[in-house]
Scaffold this motif. Structure first.
Motif, PDB file in Angstrom:
ATOM      1  N   MET A 241       0.825  -1.215   0.000  1.00 44.77           N
ATOM      2  CA  MET A 241       0.000   0.000   0.000  1.00 44.77           C
ATOM      3  C   MET A 241       0.857   1.263   0.000  1.00 44.77           C
ATOM      4  O   MET A 241       1.961   1.288   0.566  1.00 44.77           O
ATOM      5  N   SER A 242       0.346   2.310  -0.607  1.00 39.17           N
ATOM      6  CA  SER A 242       1.000   3.620  -0.553  1.00 39.17           C
ATOM      7  C   SER A 242       0.510   4.345   0.712  1.00 39.17           C
ATOM      8  O   SER A 242      -0.544   3.986   1.269  1.00 39.17           O
ATOM      9  N   PRO A 243       1.225   5.386   1.150  1.00 36.86           N
ATOM     10  CA  PRO A 243       0.748   6.164   2.308  1.00 36.86           C
ATOM     11  C   PRO A 243      -0.659   6.715   2.072  1.00 36.86           C
ATOM     12  O   PRO A 243      -1.474   6.738   2.997  1.00 36.86           O
ATOM     13  N   GLU A 244      -0.936   7.135   0.836  1.00 34.56           N
ATOM     14  CA  GLU A 244      -2.269   7.686   0.518  1.00 34.56           C
ATOM     15  C   GLU A 244      -3.347   6.614   0.691  1.00 34.56           C
ATOM     16  O   GLU A 244      -4.431   6.879   1.225  1.00 34.56           O
ATOM     17  N   GLU A 245      -3.063   5.407   0.227  1.00 31.40           N
ATOM     18  CA  GLU A 245      -4.042   4.313   0.354  1.00 31.40           C
ATOM     19  C   GLU A 245      -4.286   3.962   1.820  1.00 31.40           C
ATOM     20  O   GLU A 245      -5.424   3.714   2.240  1.00 31.40           O
ATOM     21  N   VAL A 246      -3.210   3.951   2.605  1.00 31.72           N
ATOM     22  CA  VAL A 246      -3.379   3.672   4.042  1.00 31.72           C
ATOM     23  C   VAL A 246      -4.211   4.782   4.683  1.00 31.72           C
ATOM     24  O   VAL A 246      -5.127   4.526   5.470  1.00 31.72           O
TER      25      VAL A 246
END
Ligand code: SF4
Ligand code: SF4
Length: 279
Positions: free
Chosen positions: A95-100
């Protein structure tokens, strides 16, 4: 784009720092503690496929040379984790930080902040930095739960964004530490202890207590001598070893008794740890 392997996200947790928090567990660790109670977070899956045929719900399939996990039909029975020979899990999302943050966002009315744990989350410093920047912008405090083996002084920007570190001090004597963790040395942990105390980022200290394996008395005394007067203001958790979830040589080892734990608590109080607790 920065990504990290995410083992799980607990939307609301009361045990990972002050207040209600969303806890994010990253996959992969750089030490192998004999007492680890979630050893399935230690390694990153190598897609060997051993766990696939034993999945009772068909949530695991091999696609090309990779094992694919379907969270929609997984029943979280843990069978895959039991059979994995490498202390990994197929239930991990990249996951990317944005997705998290998208997953964190819905919890914002109910939480004070986020805590990122593992595995060892500091193996992904750029991911942490980006996630914490977004969380800060949205008014959330950010804590790191760490084994202390990453030199925090190398990541000043991350430390600026981080409100505090919950630090495991696993052993004081280097030989005891090496036997317990199969790690190289605890000198970085001790350096981090001093650094975090000096910059007021020491949120919590943790010692897992198991006589014969952990030199808890020496850890308490060593921490006290390192952080001096700050001992009175830092929460110290004396964690009674429990074999639940443990794999390997300590899986049948009993917990220490209450008399031993109470002796450690009194020792800690004597060294000035006013916020010491047994858990
Ligand atoms: S926990 Fe593992 S074995 Fe159990 S249903 Fe989910 S993927 Fe399958
Ligand atoms: S989780 Fe373990 S058993 Fe399953 S594919 Fe990955 S390494 Fe193999």
């Amino acid at each position: 784009m920065t990504r990290a392997p995410v083992n799980k996200i607990i939307p609301l947790s009361l045990v990972d720092g002050p207040g209600n928090r969303t806890s994010i567990f990253l996959q992969g660790c750089n030490v192998s503690c004999a007492y680890c109670h979630n050893p399935e977070t230690q390694a990153v899956c190598n897609h060997c496929g051993i766990c696939v045929s034993g999945c009772p719900s068909g949530a695991l399939t091999i696609v090309g040379s990779r094992v694919k996990w379907d969270p929609e039909i997984c029943t979280l029975c843990d069978q895959c984790i039991k059979v994995c020979p490498t202390f990994a899990s197929p239930r991990v999302r990249s996951m990317s930080p944005e997705e998290v943050f998208q997953e964190i966002q819905k919890n914002i009315p109910f939480i004070r902040g986020i805590t990122v744990s593992g595995g060892e989350c500091t193996l992904y410093p750029n991911f942490l930095k980006e996630l914490f920047a977004i969380a800060n912008e949205n008014g959330l405090t950010c804590l790191i739960d760490s084994n202390g083996t990453t030199d925090f002084t190398r990541f000043p920007e991350l430390m600026q964004l981080c409100n505090g570190v919950m630090l495991d001090v696993k052993a004081w004597d280097e030989q005891v530490y090496k036997k317990l963790t199969e790690g190289p040395t605890n000198s970085i942990v001790k350096k981090n202890l001093q650094y975090l105390a000096d910059c007021n980022k020491l949120e919590e200290l943790r010692i897992v207590c198991l006589p014969g394996e952990v030199d808890a008395e020496a850890v308490i005394s060593g921490i006290a001598q390192t952080i001096g007067e700050k001992a009175c203001s830092v929460r110290l958790k004396l964690i009674k070893f429990r074999r639940y979830g443990v794999k390997g040589r300590l899986q049948n080892t009993p917990s220490p008794d209450d008399i031993y734990m109470e002796k450690l608590l009194q020792l800690a109080v004597g060294f000035g740890f006013e916020k010491a607790v047994i858990v």
